[in-house]
Design a protein around this motif. Structure first.
Motif, PDB file in Angstrom:
ATOM      1  N   LYS A 150       0.851  -1.197   0.000  1.00 55.14           N
ATOM      2  CA  LYS A 150       0.000   0.000   0.000  1.00 55.14           C
ATOM      3  C   LYS A 150       0.882   1.241   0.000  1.00 55.14           C
ATOM      4  N   ASP A 157     -10.209   4.123  -0.837  1.00 57.74           N
ATOM      5  CA  ASP A 157     -11.066   3.178  -1.560  1.00 57.74           C
ATOM      6  C   ASP A 157     -10.250   2.091  -2.271  1.00 57.74           C
ATOM      7  N   GLY A 158      -9.201   1.612  -1.619  1.00 53.73           N
ATOM      8  CA  GLY A 158      -8.407   0.527  -2.189  1.00 53.73           C
ATOM      9  C   GLY A 158      -7.472   0.968  -3.311  1.00 53.73           C
ATOM     10  N   GLN A 161      -3.018   0.253  -4.050  1.00 52.69           N
ATOM     11  CA  GLN A 161      -2.752  -1.014  -3.367  1.00 52.69           C
ATOM     12  C   GLN A 161      -2.563  -2.131  -4.388  1.00 52.69           C
ATOM     13  N   LYS A 186       0.936  -7.967   5.713  1.00 55.66           N
ATOM     14  CA  LYS A 186       0.616  -9.378   5.522  1.00 55.66           C
ATOM     15  C   LYS A 186      -0.884  -9.496   5.230  1.00 55.66           C
ATOM     16  N   GLU A 193     -15.152  -6.988   8.961  1.00 56.41           N
ATOM     17  CA  GLU A 193     -14.506  -5.724   9.299  1.00 56.41           C
ATOM     18  C   GLU A 193     -15.445  -4.907  10.158  1.00 56.41           C
ATOM     19  N   ASN A 271      -6.797  -1.372  11.443  1.00 52.14           N
ATOM     20  CA  ASN A 271      -6.351  -1.161  10.067  1.00 52.14           C
ATOM     21  C   ASN A 271      -5.873   0.263   9.875  1.00 52.14           C
ATOM     22  N   GLU A 272      -6.767   1.227  10.024  1.00 53.50           N
ATOM     23  CA  GLU A 272      -6.366   2.611   9.787  1.00 53.50           C
ATOM     24  C   GLU A 272      -7.348   3.553  10.450  1.00 53.50           C
TER      25      GLU A 272
HETATM   26  P1  ATP Z   1     -10.715   3.254   2.433  1.00 56.08           P
HETATM   27  O1  ATP Z   1     -10.397   4.590   1.883  1.00 56.08           O
HETATM   28  O2  ATP Z   1     -12.018   2.709   1.923  1.00 56.08           O
HETATM   29  O3  ATP Z   1     -10.622   3.127   3.909  1.00 56.08           O
HETATM   30  P2  ATP Z   1      -8.107   2.295   1.749  1.00 56.08           P
HETATM   31  O4  ATP Z   1      -7.719   2.586   0.359  1.00 56.08           O
HETATM   32  O5  ATP Z   1      -7.573   3.124   2.825  1.00 56.08           O
HETATM   33  O6  ATP Z   1      -9.666   2.208   1.831  1.00 56.08           O
HETATM   34  P3  ATP Z   1      -7.598  -0.138   3.238  1.00 56.08           P
HETATM   35  O7  ATP Z   1      -8.600   0.202   4.279  1.00 56.08           O
HETATM   36  O8  ATP Z   1      -6.199  -0.256   3.652  1.00 56.08           O
HETATM   37  O9  ATP Z   1      -7.694   0.801   1.971  1.00 56.08           O
HETATM   38  O10 ATP Z   1      -8.013  -1.520   2.514  1.00 56.08           O
HETATM   39  C1  ATP Z   1      -9.215  -1.630   1.804  1.00 56.08           C
HETATM   40  C2  ATP Z   1      -9.798  -2.989   2.036  1.00 56.08           C
HETATM   41  O11 ATP Z   1      -8.916  -4.025   1.548  1.00 56.08           O
HETATM   42  C3  ATP Z   1      -9.993  -3.334   3.492  1.00 56.08           C
HETATM   43  O12 ATP Z   1     -11.190  -2.778   3.998  1.00 56.08           O
HETATM   44  C4  ATP Z   1      -9.981  -4.863   3.444  1.00 56.08           C
HETATM   45  O13 ATP Z   1     -11.221  -5.355   2.962  1.00 56.08           O
HETATM   46  C5  ATP Z   1      -8.918  -5.155   2.416  1.00 56.08           C
HETATM   47  N1  ATP Z   1      -7.600  -5.301   3.083  1.00 56.08           N
HETATM   48  C6  ATP Z   1      -6.726  -4.310   3.314  1.00 56.08           C
HETATM   49  N2  ATP Z   1      -5.633  -4.735   3.973  1.00 56.08           N
HETATM   50  C7  ATP Z   1      -5.807  -6.058   4.188  1.00 56.08           C
HETATM   51  C8  ATP Z   1      -5.020  -7.086   4.836  1.00 56.08           C
HETATM   52  N3  ATP Z   1      -3.829  -6.813   5.406  1.00 56.08           N
HETATM   53  N4  ATP Z   1      -5.521  -8.339   4.849  1.00 56.08           N
HETATM   54  C9  ATP Z   1      -6.712  -8.620   4.273  1.00 56.08           C
HETATM   55  N5  ATP Z   1      -7.502  -7.705   3.663  1.00 56.08           N
HETATM   56  C10 ATP Z   1      -7.065  -6.428   3.610  1.00 56.08           C
END
Ligand code: ATP
Ligand code: MG
Length: 390
Positions: A150, A157-158, A161, A186, A193, A271-272
């Motif tokens: 990432k 929104d993913g 990544q 990992k 979630e 997560n964040e």
């Molecule tokens: P948002 O803006 O929607 O919060 P984002 O771009 O910040 O998204 P993340 O929250 O880091 O992204 O990841 C998006 C989604 O991908 C998570 O909600 C989860 O479903 C999946 N995901 C992310 N990291 C992992 C992980 N380490 N293991 C398994 N699934 C993951």
């Protein structure tokens, strides 16, 4: 300006928000309902919040003149998206109350700093490695694979990544991302979630919304479910305690969302964070007696915080632009009249001119007296607009 020395800012004053997206729009609606005037700073002439605000300052987020104008017309300022430069918040904070603070937003902007903060707070995080140099790339332990690479900054929104299975794929992915600072996480076996929204006042008081159970599809939030029993009680309590310690560790003032993974063994991993109201808190507009946007207003003005109460079982369905293209390449408005014939169905649209696939156009909040009834109605609404059952 020291937040503690600041008197309460009462309705009649003007509240400012950096960012004109849907979160800014719903913040402005909440502020206006309480009798405040609003000012939005956003470069886009057609931004969702700019269109409904009393004032719209069209400038970039680092534009000294725009920021000075915002400071001149406002009694306090907040932000609606985390990529607003922390320096802009710090500049505004020299002359008026700003919540959240630039220092907290700066941590939320950077996945590496964010993870370090979680570790400091003693909150469990996914096994990860920071990759900023070829040496750090070469030193990545193989047991972090399969994983997700990432970008440390600017992801949402993913986006930004890449899922990687081998060290070769990892090296390729880092190249593809332009060798910017990244965090490799990992890949964890998720059961589901969840997220928690807390609001912390200038005096350190914390209130919270009930723990939200979230379903993501393609890295984008699709469904949030909130009712008694949506998560095992122990999990919910653990998430809430972790969210509070993350907010306290930041000396945070404002609305903060903390997102978690619940693993298949039942354990919880943070997560964040998002330093603002969050998509997973939208149900509070119709399901709680105080919404996350009203909490944002109360925090930034120094009004009292009262513990919100969930008065209805609630389900939020995100309305992505894809729903406009269910019948082909020409955008077609979904059958809102049919959706609104369902009891307890509340439509929120963000006023975006163009529907696009993957774009958040609005959401539906479904409220009912029981979880079963909310689910039944939500599934009917989903079928009408073309959202896959959940
Ligand atoms: P948002 O803006 O929607 O919060 P984002 O771009 O910040 O998204 P993340 O929250 O880091 O992204 O990841 C998006 C989604 O991908 C998570 O909600 C989860 O479903 C999946 N995901 C992310 N990291 C992992 C992980 N380490 N293991 C398994 N699934 C993951
Ligand atoms: Mg996320």
């Amino acid at each position: 300006m020291s937040a503690h020395a600041t008197p309460v800012i009462l309705p009649g004053a003007t509240l400012g928000v950096l960012g004109g997206g849907q979160l800014g729009r719903m913040f402005a609606h909440a502020a206006q309902a309480m009798g405040y005037f609003t000012a939005v700073l956003d470069p886009d002439a057609t931004s969702p919040a700019g269109r409904i605000s009393h004032q719209h300052i069209r400038s970039g987020y680092s534009d000294a003149q725009g920021l000075a104008e915002l400071a001149r017309v406002c009694a306090a300022v907040t932000t609606e998206f985390e990529n607003v430069p922390a320096a802009s918040l710090n500049q505004l904070a020299q002359t008026l109350p700003v919540a959240p603070a630039g220092s907290a937003v700066a941590i939320a902007q950077d996945r590496a700093a964010e993870k370090a903060h979680f570790v400091r707070c003693g909150v469990p995080v996914a096994p990860h490695a920071v990759i900023e140099t070829p040496e750090q790339l070469a030193a990545v332990p193989a047991d972090l694979l399969p994983g997700i690479l990432k970008t440390a900054r600017m992801g949402y929104d993913g986006k930004g990544q890449v899922r990687v299975k081998t060290l070769e794929e990892l090296a390729q992915a880092w190249d593809d991302l332009g060798r910017v600072a990244c965090v490799l996480e990992k890949m964890l076996p998720l059961a589901h979630e969840c997220s928690v929204i807390v609001a912390r006042g200038r005096n350190g008081q914390i209130v919270h919304l009930p723990v939200q159970r979230n379903l993501h599809r393609d890295g984008i939030l699709a469904v949030t479910e909130v009712y008694e029993g949506n998560l095992p009680l122990a999990q919910a309590q653990q998430a809430l305690a972790a969210a509070k310690s993350v907010a306290e560790g930041l000396q945070y003032v404002g609305v903060l969302c903390v997102e978690f993974f619940v693993l298949q063994d039942g354990s919880l991993v943070v997560n964040e964070i998002a330093p603002r109201p969050h998509n997973s808190g939208h149900y509070s507009q119709n399901g709680c007696d105080v919404s996350q946007f009203e909490l944002q207003v109360r925090c930034m003005t120094g009004l009292p915080l009262v513990q919100p109460r969930l008065h209805s079982a609630s389900i939020m369905l995100n309305l992505l632009g894809d729903l406009w293209f269910a019948h082909g390449d020409t955008a077609q408005t979904p059958a809102w009249d049919q959706v609104l014939a369902l009891p307890g169905c509340h439509l929120h649209l963000y006023g975006k001119a163009q529907a696009q696939r993957g774009r958040k156009m609005g959401h539906l909040n479904i409220t009912a007296t029981t979880a079963e009834a909310a689910r039944a109605t939500a599934l009917q609404a989903a079928a009408i607009v073309g959202i896959e059952a959940f």
